[in-house]
Design a protein around this motif. Structure first.
Motif, short mmCIF file in Angstrom:
data_model
loop_
_atom_site.label_atom_id
_atom_site.label_comp_id
_atom_site.label_asym_id
_atom_site.label_seq_id
_atom_site.Cartn_x
_atom_site.Cartn_y
_atom_site.Cartn_z
N HIS A 41 0.85 -1.19 0.00
CA HIS A 41 0.00 0.00 0.00
C HIS A 41 0.89 1.24 0.00
O HIS A 41 2.09 1.15 0.22
CB HIS A 41 -0.92 0.00 1.22
CG HIS A 41 -2.09 -0.93 1.08
ND1 HIS A 41 -3.30 -0.52 0.60
CD2 HIS A 41 -2.21 -2.25 1.34
CE1 HIS A 41 -4.14 -1.53 0.59
NE2 HIS A 41 -3.50 -2.61 1.02
N ALA A 42 0.29 2.38 -0.23
CA ALA A 42 1.04 3.63 -0.19
C ALA A 42 1.73 3.77 1.17
O ALA A 42 1.16 3.41 2.20
CB ALA A 42 0.11 4.81 -0.43
N GLU A 91 -9.66 -7.19 -1.40
CA GLU A 91 -9.17 -7.09 -0.03
C GLU A 91 -10.30 -6.65 0.91
O GLU A 91 -10.43 -7.19 2.02
CB GLU A 91 -7.99 -6.12 0.06
CG GLU A 91 -7.39 -6.06 1.46
CD GLU A 91 -6.11 -5.23 1.54
OE1 GLU A 91 -5.70 -4.90 2.68
OE2 GLU A 91 -5.52 -4.92 0.48
N ASP A 92 -11.11 -5.70 0.47
CA ASP A 92 -12.20 -5.20 1.29
C ASP A 92 -13.18 -6.32 1.64
O ASP A 92 -13.50 -6.57 2.81
CB ASP A 92 -12.92 -4.07 0.53
CG ASP A 92 -13.91 -3.30 1.38
OD1 ASP A 92 -14.08 -3.63 2.58
OD2 ASP A 92 -14.53 -2.35 0.85
N ALA A 148 -6.48 2.98 0.38
CA ALA A 148 -5.77 3.25 1.63
C ALA A 148 -6.65 2.92 2.84
O ALA A 148 -6.19 2.35 3.83
CB ALA A 148 -5.32 4.71 1.68
N ALA A 149 -7.93 3.27 2.75
CA ALA A 149 -8.86 2.98 3.85
C ALA A 149 -9.02 1.48 4.03
O ALA A 149 -9.08 0.97 5.16
CB ALA A 149 -10.22 3.63 3.57
N VAL A 150 -9.06 0.75 2.93
CA VAL A 150 -9.13 -0.72 3.00
C VAL A 150 -7.88 -1.28 3.66
O VAL A 150 -7.96 -2.16 4.52
CB VAL A 150 -9.31 -1.31 1.58
CG1 VAL A 150 -9.11 -2.83 1.60
CG2 VAL A 150 -10.69 -0.96 1.02
N GLY A 151 -6.72 -0.77 3.27
CA GLY A 151 -5.46 -1.24 3.85
C GLY A 151 -5.39 -1.00 5.34
O GLY A 151 -4.97 -1.88 6.10
N GLU A 156 -5.99 -3.29 11.01
CA GLU A 156 -6.75 -3.29 12.27
C GLU A 156 -7.35 -4.68 12.53
O GLU A 156 -7.30 -5.19 13.65
CB GLU A 156 -7.86 -2.24 12.16
CG GLU A 156 -8.81 -2.19 13.34
CD GLU A 156 -9.98 -1.26 13.06
OE1 GLU A 156 -11.09 -1.55 13.56
OE2 GLU A 156 -9.80 -0.27 12.34
N ILE A 157 -7.93 -5.29 11.49
CA ILE A 157 -8.57 -6.60 11.63
C ILE A 157 -7.56 -7.67 12.02
O ILE A 157 -7.79 -8.46 12.96
CB ILE A 157 -9.29 -6.98 10.32
CG1 ILE A 157 -10.54 -6.12 10.14
CG2 ILE A 157 -9.66 -8.47 10.31
CD1 ILE A 157 -11.15 -6.23 8.76
N ILE A 158 -6.45 -7.73 11.31
CA ILE A 158 -5.47 -8.79 11.57
C ILE A 158 -4.85 -8.60 12.95
O ILE A 158 -4.63 -9.58 13.68
CB ILE A 158 -4.38 -8.80 10.48
CG1 ILE A 158 -5.01 -9.03 9.10
CG2 ILE A 158 -3.34 -9.87 10.78
CD1 ILE A 158 -5.89 -10.25 8.99
N THR A 159 -4.62 -7.38 13.35
CA THR A 159 -4.06 -7.12 14.67
C THR A 159 -5.01 -7.58 15.78
O THR A 159 -4.55 -7.98 16.86
CB THR A 159 -3.76 -5.61 14.84
OG1 THR A 159 -2.84 -5.21 13.81
CG2 THR A 159 -3.14 -5.31 16.19
#
Length: 231
Positions: A41-42, A91-92, A148-151, A156-159
């Motif tokens: 991602h950026a 990804e979303d 970027a919002a998806v990334g 957040e989800i994986i953490t």
């Protein structure tokens, strides 16, 4: 990301595959994923000093090349715009619906209107005129902001996942949600069938990481070929 960094990325992907299903390695998995994912991602989403694959793709990329469709590459006809939209959508839906049973980022902040895109599906099995229309009309800045919002949401989800959750199979109700929300078209049912056989670890290894890596590299090859034609 240069060639050495890409080799390191591939090596880290192999390592991630080896340790993802080991609950005792959970903290190591999270940290490896975060460092692995940030390169897709950026650099702005993780405040890294690395030049990421998206950074490399976007540097000096003229809007005309971003939108061009079809493209003269042997492995794809689709535009760079389509590739970025496609990986953002995949990804979303996989991370938010299949992994965490949350609302998709797409349906927050009116992203469809901002991107000027009438489609909610993954982009698989699209007709040529649909790809041409998306490539011509999508708002580029909003597309990049959406991705970027998806990334950020993925990180957040994986953490938030707990030890042992990576081996959990995908709930059938979540697969049904993909069709109810028009994230996957009926003619692309093969895609949902493929995901239904995965566990969370499998989705992390492909849509969240490898899938992005492959499409970004493909987009960079498109950019380089088109730029050569301009020189």
């Amino acid at each position: 990301m240069d060639m050495n960094e890409r080799r390191t990325w591939n090596d880290n992907h192999k390592k991630l595959k080896q340790i993802l299903v080991r609950p005792e390695a959970h903290n190591e998995v999270i940290q490896l994923f975060l460092s692995h994912h940030l390169l897709l991602h950026a650099s702005s989403i993780s405040q890294t000093n690395y030049t990421t694959l998206e950074d490399k793709l976007l540097k000096g990329l003229h809007e005309r090349l971003f939108r061009q469709y079809p493209v003269p590459n042997p492995d794809t006809n689709n535009s760079i715009a389509w590739h970025l939209w496609h990986i953002a959508r995949i990804e979303d839906m996989t991370m938010n619906v299949l992994v965490s049973d949350r609302n998709q980022v797409l349906f927050s902040e009116d992203w469809l209107t901002k991107m000027n895109v009438p489609l909610t599906h993954s982009g698989n099995d699209m007709q040529e005129e649909e790809i041409a229309d998306l490539s011509r009309n999508i708002d580029i800045n909003s597309l990049l902001a959406y991705r970027a919002a998806v990334g950020r949401r993925t990180r957040e989800i994986i953490t938030s996942l707990k030890p042992g959750q990576f081996i959990m199979k995908i709930n059938a109700d979540r697969i049904r949600r993909l069709f109810e929300e028009n994230a996957v078209m009926e003619k692309s049912k093969w895609l949902a069938d493929y995901w239904s056989k995965k566990n969370i670890a499998g989705l992390i290894l492909m849509p969240a990481t490898r899938h992005n890596f492959l499409h970004l590299n493909k987009s960079i090859r498109i950019k380089e070929r088109l730029q050569k034609k301009l020189d």
